[in-house]
Scaffold this active site. Structure first.
Site, PDB file in Angstrom:
ATOM      1  N   ASN A  41     -10.006   1.327   2.584  1.00 15.86           N
ATOM      2  CA  ASN A  41     -10.052   0.316   3.645  1.00 15.86           C
ATOM      3  C   ASN A  41     -11.141   0.619   4.669  1.00 15.86           C
ATOM      4  O   ASN A  41     -11.823  -0.287   5.139  1.00 15.86           O
ATOM      5  CB  ASN A  41      -8.689   0.218   4.341  1.00 15.86           C
ATOM      6  CG  ASN A  41      -7.720  -0.670   3.562  1.00 15.86           C
ATOM      7  OD1 ASN A  41      -8.112  -1.312   2.590  1.00 15.86           O
ATOM      8  ND2 ASN A  41      -6.470  -0.696   3.988  1.00 15.86           N
TER       9      ASN A  41
ATOM     10  N   ARG B   5     -10.073  -7.490  -3.684  1.00 16.36           N
ATOM     11  CA  ARG B   5      -9.015  -6.796  -2.954  1.00 16.36           C
ATOM     12  C   ARG B   5      -7.720  -7.568  -3.191  1.00 16.36           C
ATOM     13  O   ARG B   5      -7.691  -8.797  -3.119  1.00 16.36           O
ATOM     14  CB  ARG B   5      -9.320  -6.737  -1.440  1.00 16.36           C
ATOM     15  CG  ARG B   5     -10.670  -6.121  -1.064  1.00 16.36           C
ATOM     16  CD  ARG B   5     -10.918  -4.787  -1.699  1.00 16.36           C
ATOM     17  NE  ARG B   5      -9.893  -3.809  -1.346  1.00 16.36           N
ATOM     18  CZ  ARG B   5      -9.650  -2.713  -2.038  1.00 16.36           C
ATOM     19  NH1 ARG B   5     -10.327  -2.456  -3.136  1.00 16.36           N
ATOM     20  NH2 ARG B   5      -8.727  -1.873  -1.652  1.00 16.36           N
TER      21      ARG B   5
ATOM     22  N   GLU C  80      -5.842   4.372  -0.435  1.00 19.45           N
ATOM     23  CA  GLU C  80      -5.823   3.041   0.185  1.00 19.45           C
ATOM     24  C   GLU C  80      -6.481   3.070   1.557  1.00 19.45           C
ATOM     25  O   GLU C  80      -7.297   2.221   1.889  1.00 19.45           O
ATOM     26  CB  GLU C  80      -4.374   2.544   0.339  1.00 19.45           C
ATOM     27  CG  GLU C  80      -3.579   2.403  -0.941  1.00 19.45           C
ATOM     28  CD  GLU C  80      -4.154   1.404  -1.926  1.00 19.45           C
ATOM     29  OE1 GLU C  80      -5.017   0.601  -1.523  1.00 19.45           O
ATOM     30  OE2 GLU C  80      -3.752   1.440  -3.104  1.00 19.45           O
TER      31      GLU C  80
HETATM   32  N1  LIG Z   1      -9.953   0.344   8.319  1.00 14.69           N
HETATM   33  C1  LIG Z   1      -9.952  -1.015   8.478  1.00 14.69           C
HETATM   34  N2  LIG Z   1     -10.879  -1.613   9.272  1.00 14.69           N
HETATM   35  C2  LIG Z   1     -10.898  -2.951   9.425  1.00 14.69           C
HETATM   36  N3  LIG Z   1     -10.023  -3.796   8.836  1.00 14.69           N
HETATM   37  C3  LIG Z   1      -9.071  -3.268   8.039  1.00 14.69           C
HETATM   38  C4  LIG Z   1      -8.987  -1.866   7.816  1.00 14.69           C
HETATM   39  N4  LIG Z   1      -7.936  -1.629   6.992  1.00 14.69           N
HETATM   40  C5  LIG Z   1      -7.408  -2.832   6.704  1.00 14.69           C
HETATM   41  N5  LIG Z   1      -8.073  -3.820   7.334  1.00 14.69           N
HETATM   42  C6  LIG Z   1      -7.757  -5.280   7.291  1.00 14.69           C
HETATM   43  O1  LIG Z   1      -6.437  -5.445   6.791  1.00 14.69           O
HETATM   44  C7  LIG Z   1      -6.442  -6.263   5.632  1.00 14.69           C
HETATM   45  C8  LIG Z   1      -5.321  -5.872   4.684  1.00 14.69           C
HETATM   46  O2  LIG Z   1      -5.547  -4.568   4.169  1.00 14.69           O
HETATM   47  P1  LIG Z   1      -4.853  -4.106   2.817  1.00 14.69           P
HETATM   48  O3  LIG Z   1      -3.380  -4.382   2.904  1.00 14.69           O
HETATM   49  O4  LIG Z   1      -5.246  -2.704   2.562  1.00 14.69           O
HETATM   50  O5  LIG Z   1      -5.452  -5.070   1.687  1.00 14.69           O
HETATM   51  P2  LIG Z   1      -6.924  -5.125   1.061  1.00 14.69           P
HETATM   52  O6  LIG Z   1      -7.640  -3.824   1.286  1.00 14.69           O
HETATM   53  O7  LIG Z   1      -6.688  -5.357  -0.394  1.00 14.69           O
HETATM   54  O8  LIG Z   1      -7.625  -6.267   1.733  1.00 14.69           O
HETATM   55  C9  LIG Z   1      -7.830  -6.133   5.067  1.00 14.69           C
HETATM   56  O9  LIG Z   1      -8.188  -7.218   4.248  1.00 14.69           O
HETATM   57  C10 LIG Z   1      -8.670  -6.044   6.334  1.00 14.69           C
HETATM   58  O10 LIG Z   1      -8.903  -7.311   6.906  1.00 14.69           O
END
Ligand SMILES: Nc1ncnc2c1ncn2[C@@H]1O[C@H](COP(=O)(O)OP(=O)(O)O)[C@@H](O)[C@H]1O
Ligand SMILES: Nc1ncnc2c1ncn2[C@@H]1O[C@H](COP(=O)(O)OP(=O)(O)O)[C@@H](O)[C@H]1O
Lengths: 148, 111, 148, 111
Positions: free
Chosen positions: A52, A106, A48
């Site tokens: 991300n 996502r 995950e």
């Molecule tokens: N490494 C990252 N850099 C920038 N934004 C991030 C990062 N990880 C997560 N996010 C932000 O947090 C949100 C939620 O992440 P997550 O719960 O993993 O759901 P998803 O990956 O399905 O969108 C993402 O849609 C993104 O906007």
């Protein structure tokens, strides 16, 4: 005992490296004699965080992702760092089902999975500087470790 | 292309790959969506028999296809999911909206 | 095509990390669709270089070893670097059966194995600064690679 | 301790572990040398049935024990080595100084 072993893995933010990162971390973790379920949990959480960084942090651009693992007594610690776009509102980002990329399949469950499968998670991030996700999980619940 | 796709009448059966992550999900999604369009698919069976790893990208595949089928009055079903996959399906709430079987549907071991 | 993927792995010079390093490198290498024999060859060569850094470079002290892998078209490149005692006479060190640790069960065949199982090997070293072993192997001999 | 050790009269059979590298070799060597001392061992059979990986550390084990046994007029033998292990035994010259069998010695497939 303090920190007893550590490794640092740096790789290109290509989706073909997701599987490789999981295998590396799982191999490093075997020293703690984890159960198959514990390995699966850590692999899922790592996947995950790495996804991300690729999808959100770098939005598909090819930059570096860093995975750092430490074994502290019977606790497995893993940090995933990118120098991508960062997160404006961390609290909101961590809400279950919240996603800024709904159209690219996502589910918004990445952080929820990390929280569910690890004992603790800490996110530090700064817009335009990047994101660091630090996770910990106690392995074996007191079961004996041994050096073969 | 990893995994296999079988079409019988307007049902599509997808043999899911060994590892379902963001990398493999991209391919699976575009393959399935192409097949849905080209064959007027009304129901999908996701067969997890060979799958040992899945992260939330797999949930994205299932929910996305569920929405498509639901919209057209069709159905989505998951079969042969091992315990670690079931743990993820349950945690994500997928088991509440679609039928998930440990074995094949005839064995009626819906969870 | 130029360099198409790369990774960098840094870990403690503990013998329990030898197996982990092999698994990581083998996992990274799978993108080239190597045969089982090619994977075994690279694992053996890597194991020799990492072991040398642990046994000779650091003589058992816990310091950092760096393994860098690159995929250049169909060639797999791996460099192993330590900042240990270094090698005085590289030519002599590379002679088959030459070893400075005969009493600790070293066979003196490490470099011979690396040369046998890889296509090329280059050693740079400076006493008291460290050693870098750079190895290359062409994978698949023209067989098709594909992104799944 | 990975691998197993069996003693019959003054023969020692060593079941080698799945991976033989510098890490595992340290343990195997000290175990064998202890058993040699304690039991007046005269011959050693190294069984590679479970072994899928070996580097030059494994050659160190074999040559070191060969010297010990040879000095005392004893013998060393390798059995059930798979092709990748045989490649390493051949390359290192071990096959020239000790008997190496693909299967068990009765099958007389000495290489
Ligand atoms: N490494 C990252 N850099 C920038 N934004 C991030 C990062 N990880 C997560 N996010 C932000 O947090 C949100 C939620 O992440 P997550 O719960 O993993 O759901 P998803 O990956 O399905 O969108 C993402 O849609 C993104 O906007
Ligand atoms: N990373 C290193 N740092 C310092 N010395 C080294 C290193 N690698 C090899 N050497 C020297 O080269 C010699 C030969 O190495 P090798 O052929 O691998 O045989 P062995 O490891 O069995 O001694 C070693 O005995 C050591 O003196």
């Amino acid at each position: 005992m303090g920190i007893s072993n550590e490794m640092r893995l740096e790789f290109d933010s290509r989706s073909c490296n997701e599987g490789f990162a999981r295998v590396s971390v799982a191999a490093f973790m075997t020293q703690l004699n984890p159960t198959l379920e514990e390995v699966a949990d850590v692999k899922t959480a790592l996947s995950e965080a790495v996804t991300n960084s690729i999808v959100h942090g770098y939005e598909g651009a090819i930059e570096k992702i860093v995975v750092e693992c430490r074994i502290e007594d019977d606790t497995f610690c893993v940090d995933v760092t990118d120098h991508g776009i960062g997160i404006e509102n961390i609290e909101q980002a961590m809400e279950p089902l919240f996603t800024t990329k709904p159209d690219s399949e996502r589910s918004g469950m990445g952080f929820a999975f990390m929280e569910a499968f690890m004992d603790s998670i800490e996110v530090t991030s700064k817009p335009n500087e990047g994101t660091k996700v630090s996770m910990k999980k106690k392995i074996g619940c007191g079961k004996s470790k041994f050096e073969r | 292309m990893e995994g296999g796709y079988k079409i019988r009448e307007r049902n599509l059966t997808v043999e899911m790959p060994a590892e379902i992550d963001h990398h493999s999900a991209q391919h699976i999604t575009s393959n399935i969506d192409y097949l849905i369009e080209a064959n007027g698919i009304r129901s999908i069976v996701f067969d997890f028999n060979r799958t040992s790893f899945m992260d939330s990208s797999g949930i994205g595949i299932l929910l996305g296809r569920y929405k498509k089928m639901n919209y057209a009055g069709g159905k989505v079903m998951v079969i042969r999911a091992n315990p670690s996959i079931r743990k993820i399906l349950t945690f994500s709430g997928v088991t509440k909206i679609m039928d998930v079987y440990e074995g094949l549907p005839e064995q009626s071991d819906r969870i």
